[in-house]
Design a protein around this motif. Structure first.
Motif, PDB file in Angstrom:
ATOM      1  N   LEU A  17       8.371   0.989  -4.460  1.00 13.00           N
ATOM      2  CA  LEU A  17       7.313   0.372  -3.685  1.00 13.00           C
ATOM      3  C   LEU A  17       7.624   0.589  -2.216  1.00 13.00           C
ATOM      4  CD1 LEU A  17       4.720  -1.342  -3.883  1.00 13.00           C
ATOM      5  CD2 LEU A  17       6.167  -3.357  -3.670  1.00 13.00           C
ATOM      6  N   CYS A  18       6.651   1.147  -1.486  1.00 10.12           N
ATOM      7  CA  CYS A  18       6.869   1.533  -0.098  1.00 10.12           C
ATOM      8  C   CYS A  18       5.835   0.894   0.818  1.00 10.12           C
ATOM      9  CB  CYS A  18       6.757   3.046   0.056  1.00 10.12           C
ATOM     10  SG  CYS A  18       7.880   3.969  -0.984  1.00 10.12           S
ATOM     11  N   CYS A  19       6.153   0.879   2.100  1.00 10.72           N
ATOM     12  CA  CYS A  19       5.231   0.350   3.097  1.00 10.72           C
ATOM     13  C   CYS A  19       5.337   1.189   4.363  1.00 10.72           C
ATOM     14  CB  CYS A  19       5.561  -1.107   3.405  1.00 10.72           C
ATOM     15  SG  CYS A  19       4.470  -1.827   4.656  1.00 10.72           S
ATOM     16  N   TYR A  20       4.183   1.594   4.885  1.00  6.83           N
ATOM     17  CA  TYR A  20       4.123   2.307   6.166  1.00  6.83           C
ATOM     18  C   TYR A  20       3.153   1.561   7.066  1.00  6.83           C
ATOM     19  CZ  TYR A  20       3.016   5.657   9.756  1.00  6.83           C
ATOM     20  OH  TYR A  20       2.819   6.243  10.980  1.00  6.83           O
ATOM     21  N   ILE A  21       3.520   1.368   8.328  1.00  8.16           N
ATOM     22  CA  ILE A  21       2.666   0.688   9.302  1.00  8.16           C
ATOM     23  C   ILE A  21       2.345   1.665  10.423  1.00  8.16           C
ATOM     24  CG2 ILE A  21       2.475  -1.218  10.941  1.00  8.16           C
ATOM     25  CD1 ILE A  21       4.535  -2.714   9.204  1.00  8.16           C
ATOM     26  N   ASN A  22       1.057   1.826  10.708  1.00 10.08           N
ATOM     27  CA  ASN A  22       0.624   2.666  11.814  1.00 10.08           C
ATOM     28  C   ASN A  22       0.757   1.845  13.095  1.00 10.08           C
ATOM     29  OD1 ASN A  22      -0.626   4.233  13.724  1.00 10.08           O
ATOM     30  ND2 ASN A  22      -2.538   4.488  12.600  1.00 10.08           N
ATOM     31  N   ALA A  23       1.815   2.102  13.841  1.00  7.74           N
ATOM     32  CA  ALA A  23       2.089   1.355  15.068  1.00  7.74           C
ATOM     33  C   ALA A  23       1.508   2.044  16.299  1.00  7.74           C
ATOM     34  CB  ALA A  23       3.593   1.169  15.232  1.00  7.74           C
ATOM     35  N   THR A  24       0.638   3.026  16.088  1.00  5.09           N
ATOM     36  CA  THR A  24       0.032   3.729  17.219  1.00  5.09           C
ATOM     37  C   THR A  24      -1.382   3.206  17.453  1.00  5.09           C
ATOM     38  OG1 THR A  24      -1.016   5.499  15.936  1.00  5.09           O
ATOM     39  CG2 THR A  24       1.311   5.795  16.498  1.00  5.09           C
ATOM     40  N   SER A  25      -2.014   3.745  18.463  1.00  7.40           N
ATOM     41  CA  SER A  25      -3.410   3.378  18.744  1.00  7.40           C
ATOM     42  C   SER A  25      -4.378   4.444  18.220  1.00  7.40           C
ATOM     43  CB  SER A  25      -3.600   3.197  20.248  1.00  7.40           C
ATOM     44  OG  SER A  25      -3.306   4.409  20.919  1.00  7.40           O
ATOM     45  N   LYS A  26      -3.867   5.368  17.417  1.00  5.85           N
ATOM     46  CA  LYS A  26      -4.697   6.452  16.884  1.00  5.85           C
ATOM     47  C   LYS A  26      -4.781   6.358  15.357  1.00  5.85           C
ATOM     48  CE  LYS A  26      -3.442   9.673  20.564  1.00  5.85           C
ATOM     49  NZ  LYS A  26      -4.488   9.283  21.420  1.00  5.85           N
ATOM     50  N   ILE A  27      -5.848   6.918  14.802  1.00  7.15           N
ATOM     51  CA  ILE A  27      -5.990   6.996  13.348  1.00  7.15           C
ATOM     52  C   ILE A  27      -5.004   8.038  12.818  1.00  7.15           C
ATOM     53  CG2 ILE A  27      -7.546   7.656  11.477  1.00  7.15           C
ATOM     54  CD1 ILE A  27      -9.843   6.533  13.114  1.00  7.15           C
ATOM     55  N   GLN A  28      -4.364   7.709  11.696  1.00  7.87           N
ATOM     56  CA  GLN A  28      -3.415   8.631  11.090  1.00  7.87           C
ATOM     57  C   GLN A  28      -3.808   8.900   9.638  1.00  7.87           C
ATOM     58  OE1 GLN A  28       0.348   6.577  11.632  1.00  7.87           O
ATOM     59  NE2 GLN A  28       0.748   7.712  13.511  1.00  7.87           N
ATOM     60  N   VAL A  44      -4.929   5.762   7.639  1.00  9.56           N
ATOM     61  CA  VAL A  44      -4.274   4.531   8.094  1.00  9.56           C
ATOM     62  C   VAL A  44      -4.754   4.259   9.520  1.00  9.56           C
ATOM     63  CG1 VAL A  44      -2.081   3.315   8.314  1.00  9.56           C
ATOM     64  CG2 VAL A  44      -2.267   5.215   6.716  1.00  9.56           C
ATOM     65  N   PHE A  45      -5.468   3.160   9.692  1.00 11.17           N
ATOM     66  CA  PHE A  45      -6.014   2.807  10.993  1.00 11.17           C
ATOM     67  C   PHE A  45      -4.938   2.167  11.873  1.00 11.17           C
ATOM     68  CE2 PHE A  45      -9.710   3.101   8.265  1.00 11.17           C
ATOM     69  CZ  PHE A  45     -10.565   3.854   9.052  1.00 11.17           C
ATOM     70  N   PRO A  46      -5.141   2.154  13.193  1.00 14.11           N
ATOM     71  CA  PRO A  46      -4.136   1.549  14.085  1.00 14.11           C
ATOM     72  C   PRO A  46      -3.825   0.111  13.688  1.00 14.11           C
ATOM     73  CG  PRO A  46      -5.762   2.751  15.359  1.00 14.11           C
ATOM     74  CD  PRO A  46      -6.253   2.740  13.938  1.00 14.11           C
ATOM     75  N   GLY A  47      -2.528  -0.198  13.568  1.00 18.50           N
ATOM     76  CA  GLY A  47      -2.084  -1.532  13.200  1.00 18.50           C
ATOM     77  C   GLY A  47      -2.145  -1.829  11.717  1.00 18.50           C
ATOM     78  N   GLN A  48      -2.690  -0.923  10.913  1.00 19.44           N
ATOM     79  CA  GLN A  48      -2.831  -1.165   9.470  1.00 19.44           C
ATOM     80  C   GLN A  48      -1.513  -0.944   8.748  1.00 19.44           C
ATOM     81  OE1 GLN A  48      -5.680   1.375   7.518  1.00 19.44           O
ATOM     82  NE2 GLN A  48      -5.613   0.213   5.622  1.00 19.44           N
ATOM     83  N   ARG A  49      -1.319  -1.709   7.676  1.00 18.32           N
ATOM     84  CA  ARG A  49      -0.145  -1.594   6.820  1.00 18.32           C
ATOM     85  C   ARG A  49      -0.576  -0.954   5.510  1.00 18.32           C
ATOM     86  NH1 ARG A  49       3.412  -6.801   6.195  1.00 18.32           N
ATOM     87  NH2 ARG A  49       3.178  -6.442   8.393  1.00 18.32           N
ATOM     88  N   LEU A  50       0.106   0.090   5.093  1.00 18.23           N
ATOM     89  CA  LEU A  50      -0.190   0.796   3.847  1.00 18.23           C
ATOM     90  C   LEU A  50       0.948   0.537   2.868  1.00 18.23           C
ATOM     91  CD1 LEU A  50      -1.844   2.935   2.230  1.00 18.23           C
ATOM     92  CD2 LEU A  50      -0.417   4.668   3.331  1.00 18.23           C
TER      93      LEU A  50
END
Length: 131
Positions: A17-28, A44-50
């Motif tokens: 089980l993994c988690c990635y957080i987009n800590a940028t202000s850009k869409i990834q 993954v939108f800015p600030g979103q947790r996947l």
């Protein structure tokens, strides 16, 4: 966590089980492309947790989006994104004699309950005219 759209291939063992957080202000775009017979790609939108399941050997590519293109900005091994899953012992509700590790602080703090009279007369400031 079951992935409905693209489950892991049955021959894959050792899923984590993994988690990635987009800590940028850009869409990834997060993509795992090194696992045969498996497609994993998420926006993954800015600030979103996947949160996702992946094989231990998976490599997550992070593509940072611009207006009409995206560049490969990072390559992260999935075992570095692994979440610590609690053991089943931590949720054992049968042992009432043991101290609960989650509820170490009281829910409500004791209120200051003075029994003496705390009312004081009001003092009003007044203006005096000066000649």
């Amino acid at each position: 966590m079951a992935q409905i759209l693209d489950p892991l291939p049955p021959e894959q063992s050792g899923k984590i089980l993994c988690c990635y957080i987009n800590a940028t202000s850009k869409i990834q775009v997060a993509r795992i492309s090194n696992i045969p017979n498996w497609y994993f790609e998420r926006v993954v939108f800015p600030g979103q947790r996947l949160v996702f399941e992946a094989p231990e050997k998976g490599q997550m590519e992070i593509h940072t989006g611009m207006m009409a293109s995206a560049i490969l900005s990072d390559n992260i091994p999935c075992d570095r994104l692994m979440l610590d899953e609690p053991s089943t012992d931590e949720f054992d509700t049968d042992s009432s004699d043991e101290k609960d590790p989650f509820n170490t602080k009281p829910m409500l703090q004791q209120l200051n309950t003075k029994t003496e009279d705390t009312t004081k007369p009001l003092q009003v400031a007044s203006l005096a005219s000066v000649d």
